[in-house]
Write an enzyme that holds these catalytic residues in place. Structure first.
Site, PDB file in Angstrom:
ATOM      1  N   GLU A 192      22.934 -42.687  13.952  1.00  0.00           N
ATOM      2  CA  GLU A 192      23.320 -41.384  14.679  1.00  0.00           C
ATOM      3  C   GLU A 192      24.763 -41.541  14.864  1.00  0.00           C
ATOM      4  O   GLU A 192      25.328 -42.345  15.172  1.00  0.00           O
ATOM      5  CB  GLU A 192      22.441 -41.501  16.026  1.00  0.00           C
ATOM      6  CG  GLU A 192      22.706 -40.041  16.925  1.00  0.00           C
ATOM      7  CD  GLU A 192      22.370 -38.933  16.014  1.00  0.00           C
ATOM      8  OE1 GLU A 192      23.531 -37.856  16.025  1.00  0.00           O
ATOM      9  OE2 GLU A 192      21.704 -38.669  15.284  1.00  0.00           O
ATOM     10  N   GLN A 223      12.654 -31.867  20.311  1.00  0.00           N
ATOM     11  CA  GLN A 223      11.779 -30.987  19.544  1.00  0.00           C
ATOM     12  C   GLN A 223      11.201 -29.722  20.383  1.00  0.00           C
ATOM     13  O   GLN A 223      11.168 -29.531  21.570  1.00  0.00           O
ATOM     14  CB  GLN A 223      10.530 -31.758  19.090  1.00  0.00           C
ATOM     15  CG  GLN A 223      11.037 -32.845  17.949  1.00  0.00           C
ATOM     16  CD  GLN A 223      11.449 -32.372  16.638  1.00  0.00           C
ATOM     17  OE1 GLN A 223      11.272 -31.067  16.329  1.00  0.00           O
ATOM     18  NE2 GLN A 223      12.448 -33.044  16.085  1.00  0.00           N
ATOM     19  N   ASP A 226      15.904 -37.433   9.475  1.00  0.00           N
ATOM     20  CA  ASP A 226      15.816 -36.154  10.030  1.00  0.00           C
ATOM     21  C   ASP A 226      17.103 -35.395  10.106  1.00  0.00           C
ATOM     22  O   ASP A 226      17.393 -35.521  11.447  1.00  0.00           O
ATOM     23  CB  ASP A 226      14.861 -36.333  11.375  1.00  0.00           C
ATOM     24  CG  ASP A 226      14.459 -34.899  11.821  1.00  0.00           C
ATOM     25  OD1 ASP A 226      14.755 -33.971  11.582  1.00  0.00           O
ATOM     26  OD2 ASP A 226      13.928 -35.058  13.190  1.00  0.00           O
ATOM     27  N   CYS A 244      13.838 -28.920   8.694  1.00  0.00           N
ATOM     28  CA  CYS A 244      13.628 -27.649   9.264  1.00  0.00           C
ATOM     29  C   CYS A 244      14.350 -26.456   8.563  1.00  0.00           C
ATOM     30  O   CYS A 244      14.372 -25.223   8.934  1.00  0.00           O
ATOM     31  CB  CYS A 244      14.191 -27.526  10.802  1.00  0.00           C
ATOM     32  SG  CYS A 244      15.911 -27.779  10.884  1.00  0.00           S
ATOM     33  N   TYR A 255      20.113 -40.134  11.180  1.00  0.00           N
ATOM     34  CA  TYR A 255      20.257 -39.006  12.092  1.00  0.00           C
ATOM     35  C   TYR A 255      18.931 -39.195  13.166  1.00  0.00           C
ATOM     36  O   TYR A 255      18.248 -38.169  13.340  1.00  0.00           O
ATOM     37  CB  TYR A 255      19.764 -37.613  11.178  1.00  0.00           C
ATOM     38  CG  TYR A 255      20.608 -37.604   9.947  1.00  0.00           C
ATOM     39  CD1 TYR A 255      21.932 -37.005  10.122  1.00  0.00           C
ATOM     40  CD2 TYR A 255      20.309 -38.028   8.671  1.00  0.00           C
ATOM     41  CE1 TYR A 255      22.983 -36.860   8.929  1.00  0.00           C
ATOM     42  CE2 TYR A 255      20.786 -37.890   7.665  1.00  0.00           C
ATOM     43  CZ  TYR A 255      22.393 -37.501   7.753  1.00  0.00           C
ATOM     44  OH  TYR A 255      23.154 -37.329   6.555  1.00  0.00           O
TER      45      TYR A 255
END
Length: 175
Positions: A61, A10, A107, A133, A41
């Site tokens: 993932e 992040q 995410d 995002c 994710y």
């Protein structure tokens, strides 16, 4: 945690903490004692370790290096996290695979999770928390949830990209 070279982190510690807080707040207040939570994710497990405090986490993932780092860190910490390698764009989880979960947290990358959302919406998971995002991808990915009867129960903007117009958003959906 030992991030592999090129791993995504992040943008700021404060932004990461705000995202984690919003994700945890988006979960149901009362989860069953042995609740199962799917994290899609998962990356290196930024959210996985916080989620493990609320239930048993299966973290999916696609990047092998990230899965290995997450599995090693979870093992070392004794965390209730199972790291699973799976490319969710090419092999999204089907509705029957999602049924055991009390909550799903995702995410996805900037492009969103269109392939996964088409299968997540009809799975009837009680709570879905989506971290994004990209507002356009979030809007597109939320449509199937709305059509399946989900409603937004919380939405939190996180301004972690200082001096830019970009925001992260954490949106919780309930059925």
């Amino acid at each position: 945690m030992s991030p592999p070279p090129g791993a995504f982190l992040q943008a700021s510690p404060a932004g990461e903490a705000a995202i984690i807080d919003a994700v945890l707040a988006g979960l149901p207040e009362r989860l069953p004692p042995r609740a199962a939570i799917a994290e899609l994710y998962a990356g290196l497990g930024t959210l996985s370790f916080a989620l493990a405090g609320r239930g048993r986490v299966t973290a999916y993932e696609g990047a092998a290096e990230a899965v290995a780092a997450l599995a090693a860190a979870a093992g070392k910490a004794g965390a209730r996290i199972q790291a699973v390698r799976r490319d969710l764009a090419r092999q999204p989880l089907a509705a029957p695979e999602l049924k055991p979960f009390a909550a799903v947290v995702l995410d996805p990358p900037f492009a969103g999770a269109a392939e996964q959302m088409a299968l997540l919406a009809p799975a009837a998971v009680p709570r879905i928390v989506y971290v994004s995002c990209n507002p356009a991808a979030l809007a597109r990915d939320a449509r199937p949830l709305q059509q399946a009867g989900y409603r937004v129960v919380a939405a939190t903007p996180v301004d972690q990209f200082l001096w830019s117009p970009h925001l992260e958003a954490v949106v919780a959906f309930a059925r």
